[in-house]
Design a protein around this motif. Structure first.
Motif, PDB file in Angstrom:
ATOM      1  N   GLU A 294       0.832  -1.214   0.000  1.00 43.27           N
ATOM      2  CA  GLU A 294       0.000   0.000   0.000  1.00 43.27           C
ATOM      3  C   GLU A 294       0.859   1.254   0.000  1.00 43.27           C
ATOM      4  O   GLU A 294       0.601   2.210  -0.732  1.00 43.27           O
ATOM      5  N   GLU A 295       1.905   1.250   0.821  1.00 46.56           N
ATOM      6  CA  GLU A 295       2.781   2.414   0.875  1.00 46.56           C
ATOM      7  C   GLU A 295       3.535   2.600  -0.432  1.00 46.56           C
ATOM      8  O   GLU A 295       3.675   3.728  -0.925  1.00 46.56           O
ATOM      9  N   THR A 296       4.005   1.511  -1.006  1.00 48.71           N
ATOM     10  CA  THR A 296       4.716   1.606  -2.277  1.00 48.71           C
ATOM     11  C   THR A 296       3.833   2.232  -3.352  1.00 48.71           C
ATOM     12  O   THR A 296       4.274   3.095  -4.115  1.00 48.71           O
ATOM     13  N   GLU A 297       2.566   1.825  -3.414  1.00 49.70           N
ATOM     14  CA  GLU A 297       1.658   2.386  -4.403  1.00 49.70           C
ATOM     15  C   GLU A 297       1.407   3.864  -4.140  1.00 49.70           C
ATOM     16  O   GLU A 297       1.356   4.679  -5.072  1.00 49.70           O
ATOM     17  N   PHE A 298       1.264   4.239  -2.873  1.00 51.10           N
ATOM     18  CA  PHE A 298       1.091   5.645  -2.503  1.00 51.10           C
ATOM     19  C   PHE A 298       2.280   6.476  -2.990  1.00 51.10           C
ATOM     20  O   PHE A 298       2.121   7.544  -3.590  1.00 51.10           O
ATOM     21  N   LEU A 299       3.486   5.975  -2.734  1.00 54.01           N
ATOM     22  CA  LEU A 299       4.689   6.701  -3.118  1.00 54.01           C
ATOM     23  C   LEU A 299       4.821   6.804  -4.635  1.00 54.01           C
ATOM     24  O   LEU A 299       5.158   7.866  -5.169  1.00 54.01           O
ATOM     25  N   LEU A 300       4.536   5.722  -5.324  1.00 59.28           N
ATOM     26  CA  LEU A 300       4.647   5.735  -6.779  1.00 59.28           C
ATOM     27  C   LEU A 300       3.635   6.676  -7.408  1.00 59.28           C
ATOM     28  O   LEU A 300       3.941   7.397  -8.359  1.00 59.28           O
ATOM     29  N   GLN A 301       2.405   6.680  -6.895  1.00 60.25           N
ATOM     30  CA  GLN A 301       1.398   7.599  -7.415  1.00 60.25           C
ATOM     31  C   GLN A 301       1.861   9.038  -7.246  1.00 60.25           C
ATOM     32  O   GLN A 301       1.676   9.868  -8.140  1.00 60.25           O
TER      33      GLN A 301
ATOM     34  N   VAL B 279      12.399  13.079  -1.761  1.00 63.25           N
ATOM     35  CA  VAL B 279      10.940  13.087  -1.872  1.00 63.25           C
ATOM     36  C   VAL B 279      10.366  11.786  -1.330  1.00 63.25           C
ATOM     37  O   VAL B 279       9.365  11.780  -0.596  1.00 63.25           O
ATOM     38  N   LEU B 280      10.993  10.686  -1.679  1.00 53.94           N
ATOM     39  CA  LEU B 280      10.529   9.379  -1.219  1.00 53.94           C
ATOM     40  C   LEU B 280      10.470   9.325   0.301  1.00 53.94           C
ATOM     41  O   LEU B 280       9.483   8.884   0.895  1.00 53.94           O
ATOM     42  N   SER B 281      11.513   9.804   0.949  1.00 53.31           N
ATOM     43  CA  SER B 281      11.570   9.779   2.408  1.00 53.31           C
ATOM     44  C   SER B 281      10.496  10.677   3.022  1.00 53.31           C
ATOM     45  O   SER B 281       9.784  10.275   3.948  1.00 53.31           O
ATOM     46  N   ARG B 282      10.358  11.896   2.499  1.00 52.97           N
ATOM     47  CA  ARG B 282       9.391  12.837   3.085  1.00 52.97           C
ATOM     48  C   ARG B 282       7.957  12.373   2.859  1.00 52.97           C
ATOM     49  O   ARG B 282       7.110  12.469   3.750  1.00 52.97           O
ATOM     50  N   LEU B 283       7.655  11.863   1.668  1.00 51.31           N
ATOM     51  CA  LEU B 283       6.301  11.381   1.409  1.00 51.31           C
ATOM     52  C   LEU B 283       6.001  10.125   2.224  1.00 51.31           C
ATOM     53  O   LEU B 283       4.862   9.891   2.631  1.00 51.31           O
ATOM     54  N   SER B 284       7.028   9.332   2.474  1.00 42.81           N
ATOM     55  CA  SER B 284       6.833   8.168   3.333  1.00 42.81           C
ATOM     56  C   SER B 284       6.462   8.591   4.748  1.00 42.81           C
ATOM     57  O   SER B 284       5.664   7.942   5.424  1.00 42.81           O
TER      58      SER B 284
ATOM     59  N   SER C  72       5.726  22.845   1.621  1.00 38.61           N
ATOM     60  CA  SER C  72       4.592  21.949   1.864  1.00 38.61           C
ATOM     61  C   SER C  72       4.437  20.886   0.779  1.00 38.61           C
ATOM     62  O   SER C  72       4.516  21.184  -0.414  1.00 38.61           O
ATOM     63  N   PRO C  73       4.158  19.630   1.176  1.00 34.44           N
ATOM     64  CA  PRO C  73       3.863  18.579   0.203  1.00 34.44           C
ATOM     65  C   PRO C  73       2.376  18.459  -0.114  1.00 34.44           C
ATOM     66  O   PRO C  73       1.946  17.463  -0.690  1.00 34.44           O
ATOM     67  N   LEU C  74       1.574  19.452   0.245  1.00 33.25           N
ATOM     68  CA  LEU C  74       0.131  19.376   0.017  1.00 33.25           C
ATOM     69  C   LEU C  74      -0.247  19.370  -1.460  1.00 33.25           C
ATOM     70  O   LEU C  74      -1.377  19.042  -1.803  1.00 33.25           O
ATOM     71  N   ALA C  75       0.682  19.720  -2.335  1.00 35.00           N
ATOM     72  CA  ALA C  75       0.366  19.712  -3.766  1.00 35.00           C
ATOM     73  C   ALA C  75       0.275  18.296  -4.323  1.00 35.00           C
ATOM     74  O   ALA C  75      -0.344  18.083  -5.368  1.00 35.00           O
ATOM     75  N   TRP C  76       0.867  17.305  -3.657  1.00 35.78           N
ATOM     76  CA  TRP C  76       0.860  15.941  -4.166  1.00 35.78           C
ATOM     77  C   TRP C  76      -0.538  15.347  -4.047  1.00 35.78           C
ATOM     78  O   TRP C  76      -1.130  15.334  -2.975  1.00 35.78           O
ATOM     79  N   LEU C  77      -1.060  14.853  -5.167  1.00 34.16           N
ATOM     80  CA  LEU C  77      -2.422  14.320  -5.202  1.00 34.16           C
ATOM     81  C   LEU C  77      -2.650  13.201  -4.180  1.00 34.16           C
ATOM     82  O   LEU C  77      -3.677  13.204  -3.482  1.00 34.16           O
ATOM     83  N   PRO C  78      -1.762  12.209  -4.048  1.00 28.23           N
ATOM     84  CA  PRO C  78      -2.011  11.158  -3.049  1.00 28.23           C
ATOM     85  C   PRO C  78      -2.099  11.689  -1.623  1.00 28.23           C
ATOM     86  O   PRO C  78      -2.815  11.117  -0.797  1.00 28.23           O
ATOM     87  N   VAL C  79      -1.389  12.770  -1.327  1.00 28.24           N
ATOM     88  CA  VAL C  79      -1.490  13.383   0.005  1.00 28.24           C
ATOM     89  C   VAL C  79      -2.877  13.967   0.201  1.00 28.24           C
ATOM     90  O   VAL C  79      -3.510  13.795   1.254  1.00 28.24           O
TER      91      VAL C  79
END
Length: 295
Positions: free
Chosen positions: A78-85, A132-137, A204-211
């Motif tokens: 689930e996390e991998t898919e979130f990060l990839l999206q 990015v990977l670390s912060r989004l994780s 801010s990472p609020l621009a990322w759609l999965p977030v």
């Protein structure tokens, strides 16, 4: 309270500090900023930084100290898919396989992850993908563990209520936490006796759609500015955590302020030292005339 008190909500990579040192770092950075952009005798408010590094002491996917290695195997499906999206939304992967060895990653890393990280690296520079990977994780970890997330929100809320602040500055993951709290009604609204009336988000990472999806917002949904709260979003276009975009296109009435943090685009202190932050804090301080001037 009559004095302006600022509450600063930090990002998660703060494992080598505590609330006292963190507050000192933020206070010094903001004081330098106001001295440079407003004047050496301008009022300097106190910054309180509720610390939650002990709740999420390392995050889920951590970079090495040189920010060139990441434990990708720690991610579940689930996390991998979130990060990839997230990675592929803003930087579509190159269909060509990246050259072997350029990412410094073990051979077992999936080609899809490798291509996504390579796309971020091409856009922002070496190792940006792993940053990015670390912060989004970390963002994923916040939403995944609701017990810990509630503890984070409780600490921020306690600081807001105890200080009576009208101004919150939120950096990185902190902006997600604060936006989540506004949605939940956990931030006191502006009123005659106080309440938060100004929000500054930085990096801010609020621009990322999965977030935004994790916040319960659909693909076409916009970020809603809290009622009667002015929102300034400060971002460095070279900060990969922001996806190189502001938030005004996603959030009505949000003011974007692009800045140049030079060689450390995501650093909290670099954001605090920028003119838009200093001027906005100073404007808020003027509305609290009992704030003592700097000596």
């Amino acid at each position: 309270m009559n004095d302006l008190q600022v509450v600063g909500v930090h990002g998660i990579r703060q494992r080598d500090t505590n609330n006292i040192k963190l507050a000192d770092d933020w206070n010094q950075a903001l004081a330098r900023s106001i001295a440079v952009h407003v004047g050496t005798h301008a009022a300097v408010p106190a910054v309180t930084t509720p610390y939650y590094g002990d709740v999420f002491p390392r995050g889920r996917l951590q970079l090495g100290e040189d920010e060139t290695t990441a434990d990708l195997d720690a991610a579940d499906e689930e996390e991998t898919e979130f990060l990839l999206q997230a990675l592929e939304t803003h930087t579509p992967p190159d269909p060509a396989q990246p050259p072997a060895g350029t990412l410094g990653m073990p051979p077992r890393t999936s080609p899809r992850i490798a291509r996504a990280l390579a796309g971020i690296d091409r856009r922002f520079g070496p190792h940006a993908g792993k940053l990015v990977l670390s912060r989004l994780s970390e963002v994923y970890g916040y939403f995944k563990d609701q017990e810990k997330a509630e503890e984070v929100r409780a600490r921020v809320r306690e600081a807001v209520e105890q200080t009576g602040t009208t101004l919150i500055i939120a950096h990185s993951l902190g902006s997600v936490v604060v936006y989540d709290m506004f949605q939940r009604g956990q931030i006191p609204p502006p009123a005659t006796d106080g309440g938060v009336s100004q929000l500054i988000t930085c990096g801010s990472p609020l621009a990322w759609l999965p977030v935004r999806r994790k916040l319960g917002l659909g693909v076409a949904a916009t970020l809603q500015r809290p009622p009667h709260v002015a929102w300034l979003n400060v971002f460095d276009p070279y900060d990969p955590v922001t996806a190189s975009v502001g938030l005004s296109a996603l959030a009505p009435n949000v003011t974007d302020a692009p800045v140049d943090n030079r060689d450390d685009p995501h650093a909290a202190d670099r954001y605090l030292e920028q003119q838009p932050v200093a001027l906005t804090v100073h404007a808020q301080a003027i509305q609290n005339p009992s704030v003592p001037p700097a000596l």
